[in-house]
Design an enzyme around this catalytic site. Structure first.
Site, mmCIF file in Angstrom:
data_model
loop_
_atom_site.group_PDB
_atom_site.id
_atom_site.type_symbol
_atom_site.label_atom_id
_atom_site.label_comp_id
_atom_site.label_asym_id
_atom_site.label_seq_id
_atom_site.Cartn_x
_atom_site.Cartn_y
_atom_site.Cartn_z
ATOM 1 N N LYS A 30 -9.692 0.307 -5.473
ATOM 2 C CA LYS A 30 -10.250 0.125 -4.408
ATOM 3 C C LYS A 30 -11.050 1.103 -3.804
ATOM 4 O O LYS A 30 -10.917 2.369 -4.274
ATOM 5 C CB LYS A 30 -9.137 -0.407 -3.348
ATOM 6 N N HIS A 31 -11.958 0.891 -3.026
ATOM 7 C CA HIS A 31 -12.455 -0.313 -2.513
ATOM 8 C C HIS A 31 -13.641 -0.636 -3.107
ATOM 9 O O HIS A 31 -14.936 -0.179 -2.819
ATOM 10 C CB HIS A 31 -12.497 -0.277 -0.914
ATOM 11 N N ASP A 77 -10.527 -7.325 0.711
ATOM 12 C CA ASP A 77 -9.634 -6.442 1.599
ATOM 13 C C ASP A 77 -9.169 -7.537 2.858
ATOM 14 O O ASP A 77 -9.571 -8.735 2.848
ATOM 15 C CB ASP A 77 -10.316 -5.396 2.412
ATOM 16 N N ASP A 102 0.718 -1.184 0.040
ATOM 17 C CA ASP A 102 -0.009 0.025 0.111
ATOM 18 C C ASP A 102 0.939 1.157 0.025
ATOM 19 O O ASP A 102 1.459 1.668 1.081
ATOM 20 C CB ASP A 102 -0.974 0.067 1.156
ATOM 21 N N ARG A 152 3.748 2.918 3.133
ATOM 22 C CA ARG A 152 4.541 1.822 3.795
ATOM 23 C C ARG A 152 6.276 2.262 3.785
ATOM 24 O O ARG A 152 6.977 1.952 4.669
ATOM 25 C CB ARG A 152 4.328 0.497 3.149
ATOM 26 N N ARG A 160 -7.397 10.501 1.598
ATOM 27 C CA ARG A 160 -6.991 9.279 0.532
ATOM 28 C C ARG A 160 -7.695 9.666 -0.715
ATOM 29 O O ARG A 160 -7.437 8.830 -1.938
ATOM 30 C CB ARG A 160 -7.183 7.799 1.277
ATOM 31 N N HIS A 172 -11.999 -1.475 9.604
ATOM 32 C CA HIS A 172 -10.873 -2.210 10.449
ATOM 33 C C HIS A 172 -11.486 -2.312 11.870
ATOM 34 O O HIS A 172 -11.112 -3.582 12.432
ATOM 35 C CB HIS A 172 -9.884 -1.310 10.633
#
Length: 354
Positions: free
Chosen positions: A171-172, A254, A65, A73, A141, A184
């Site tokens: 995504k998503h 996901d 990601d 990352r 984002r 999450h």
């Protein structure tokens, strides 16, 4: 031995003995990396090479990601810092063509960074369109506040990745922008009508159906399937993702370990495949969990295998010619222009309010 319809993570910056044993036995389609796996360029290259050596496939996908902003990352000092997608959106209000060029250039630079490490898939672009009151898990984002703007800039980013030999992941699907809670942590339920979803949430995905990979949303759309999130809903996968949106590429879930999904991890894997997902994703690198998920995940076959191979075909080419130093200078100049415009707009607004 056929490849498992599975993407997994690993715990640290190198593969441990139990991870190697699992990878050899399960032969997952791909590996996904997180910040815990990325120390410096030489270490990441070694980890990627070791994974491919263990599974015996030189083109085994390695994912990450790398969006920019808070979802990045690979970070300084070893890798450049990239802006959140909202930065491109702020430029688009005044100059959509310049915004498109800058979004493509940023993604092209990221693809260069990834290709240097052997990483071949970036989980970008985010095509979710936020609405007022939605949770900030998407927030900056997003490439804009309208479906058209998100589609325009999302395509630019996807094309930048492909030009550099890296596969994008839209995504998503079919849209996380209306969620008022973070998937999450819990299961979001979206109550918008089918017509609202068609006109707003699904539109960017319909525009990018030619992209090779997509990731699902762990979101319930009560107007379509009030009982199951998209990832485990055959109705959403068949009628919306493959139907109304018309997406024909490879669909991955996901992360199965997110709290939005119910049941054990093996149950989640089975439900996702039954619903119509091609590949399941498990991210946290816990070997016992990966073994349990792999035991309930089929081998990649039929249409899913064809879609996986078609995706890899998209990057079986040399990256387009690219002067990295010139591109970085041009990108920095573009970001400075965005900041200058934002400062001017703020000053003008402040002057009107006093």
């Amino acid at each position: 031995m056929a490849v498992h319809a599975l993407i997994v993570g690993c715990a640290g910056p190198r593969l441990e003995a139990d991870e190697i044993a699992f990878l050899r036995d399960a032969d997952p389609w791909g590996l996904i990396l997180f910040r815990r796996n990325c120390v410096d360029p030489d270490q990441v290259r070694a980890l990627v090479a070791e994974f491919r050596a263990v599974v015996g496939r030189d083109d085994a996908p390695v994912l990450i990601d790398q969006e920019g902003g808070r979802v990045q990352r690979l970070r300084p000092p070893h890798w450049p810092k990239y802006p959140a997608s909202r930065v491109y959106a702020s430029l688009a209000a005044n100059d959509p063509l310049a915004a498109r060029e800058l979004a493509r250039l940023g993604a092209r630079l990221m693809s260069h960074d990834l290709k240097e490490l052997g990483i071949t898939v970036d989980c970008l672009p985010v095509l979710d369109v936020p609405v007022p009151g939605s949770h900030d898990i998407i927030g900056d984002r997003a490439y804009g506040a309208s479906p058209g703007q998100v589609a325009l800039l999302g395509r630019a980013a996807a094309e930048g990745l492909l030009a550099g030999g890296v596969l994008p992941v839209i995504k998503h699907i079919p849209g996380h922008g209306r969620a008022v809670i973070d998937s999450h942590a819990d299961l979001p339920v979206v109550s918008a009508s089918r017509d609202e979803l068609e006109a707003w949430d699904f539109m960017p995905f319909r525009t990018l159906t030619d992209m090779p990979l997509a990731m699902t949303a762990h979101v319930v759309y009560s107007a379509i399937d009030p009982r199951r999130p998209a990832t485990t809903s055959r109705t959403v996968m068949r009628d919306i993702v493959r139907g109304a949106i018309g997406y024909g590429g490879l669909v991955m879930t996901d992360d199965l370990s997110m709290n939005a999904l119910a049941g054990s991890l093996p149950e989640r894997a089975r439900a996702s495949i039954r619903a119509g997902c091609d590949i399941v994703l498990h991210c946290n690198g816990t070997v016992a969990e990966m073994i349990a998920v792999a035991a309930q995940t089929p081998k990649l076959a039929g249409k899913a295998a064809w879609r996986a191979e078609a995706a890899l075909d998209r990057i079986r080419h040399a990256p387009e010619p690219f002067d990295v130093a010139e591109a970085r200078a041009r990108f920095a100049a573009g970001l400075e222009r965005v900041q200058a415009q934002s400062s001017t707009a703020f000053a003008a607004t402040h002057a009107l309010s006093v």
